[in-house]
Design an enzyme around this catalytic site. Structure first.
Site, PDB file in Angstrom:
ATOM      1  N   HIS A 149       0.861  -1.183   0.000  1.00 28.37           N
ATOM      2  CA  HIS A 149       0.000   0.000   0.000  1.00 28.37           C
ATOM      3  C   HIS A 149       0.893   1.228   0.000  1.00 28.37           C
ATOM      4  CE1 HIS A 149       1.153  -0.296   4.217  1.00 28.37           C
ATOM      5  NE2 HIS A 149       0.961   1.013   4.257  1.00 28.37           N
TER       6      HIS A 149
ATOM      7  N   HIS B 215       5.509   6.436  -1.152  1.00 30.62           N
ATOM      8  CA  HIS B 215       6.256   5.208  -1.431  1.00 30.62           C
ATOM      9  C   HIS B 215       5.461   3.987  -1.003  1.00 30.62           C
ATOM     10  CE1 HIS B 215       7.024   5.833   2.825  1.00 30.62           C
ATOM     11  NE2 HIS B 215       7.272   4.534   2.893  1.00 30.62           N
TER      12      HIS B 215
END
Length: 171
Positions: A40, A126
Site C-alpha cells: 500500500h 512510497h
C-alpha cells in the site's frame, strides 16, 4: 500497538506488478520482502494506539475521510530507493501534485476533526517492498501506472491490515 493510517490500496493488477518488481529487487538487494497483501502507499499516518482502537478516534478519522473532495487521478511509480538501512521502497522521483494535494487535504481534515497525527518531516510517497535491504542501490524503474479512484483508512492488526473505511474520489 496498532497503527492507524490513510492509504492508497493498489488494485490486483498493480499489486501484482509491484510484487514482481519487489521480487526482482529482493534478489538484488536482499532483506525481507513485504507480503503482496500488505502492499500500500501511506497517505497520512495517525497516532499509534493500544488495542482496542479508541472508538472516538476512529469516528473522527472517518469524519475526516468523509470531508475529502478530490477527483480521480493517475501517477507513476518510477523509482526504487531506500530510507537508510531499514526500508526499501518503490515511489516517485517527483511527488505528483494531485497526490500531494490529497495528502495535504487529509492532513487539514484530520486537524479540523481533531484526529491525532504522527509528526512528519515531509511527505515521501512510497510503497515499502523490503525491510533491512543489504545492497540497496537507488535507481529508476519501468513506470508502474497507479490509477487513484479512492483511498482507505487502515489499522495494523497482528501482521496484517484491517480496512476501517473506504472513500471513492469523484469527478
Amino acid at each position: 500497538m496498532r497503527h492507524l493510517f490513510f492509504a492508497l490500496a493498489p488494485d490486483a493488477a498493480l499489486r501484482d506488478a509491484i510484487a514482481n518488481d519487489a521480487a526482482r529487487l529482493h534478489l538484488a538487494w536482499g532483506g525481507r520482502a513485504t507480503k503482496p497483501a500488505k502492499l500500500h502507499m501511506t497517505l497520512r499516518f495517525l497516532q499509534g494506539f493500544t488495542d482496542p482502537l479508541p472508538d472516538d478516534v476512529v469516528a473522527a478519522a472517518r469524519a475526516a475521510g468523509d470531508a475529502i473532495a478530490s477527483v480521480p487521478f493517475a501517477f507513476e511509480l518510477d523509482r526504487a530507493d531506500r530510507f537508510g538501512r531499514r526500508i526499501g521502497w518503490l515511489g516517485c522521483a517527483v511527488t505528483p501534485r494531485p497526490l500531494q494535494a490529497l495528502h495535504d487535504a487529509l492532513t487539514e481534515s484530520c486537524r479540523a476533526h481533531a484526529v491525532p497525527m504522527r509528526e512528519e518531516e515531509r511527505f515521501v510517497p512510497h510503497v515499502t517492498i523490503l525491510r533491512d535491504p543489504k545492497r540497496a542501490v537507488p535507481s529508476a524503474i519501468a513506470p508502474l501506472r497507479w490509477q487513484v479512484d479512492g483511498f482507505v483508512l487502515m489499522a495494523s492488526a497482528e501482521g496484517a491490515y484491517e480496512v476501517l473505511g473506504r472513500w471513492a474520489l469523484r469527478a
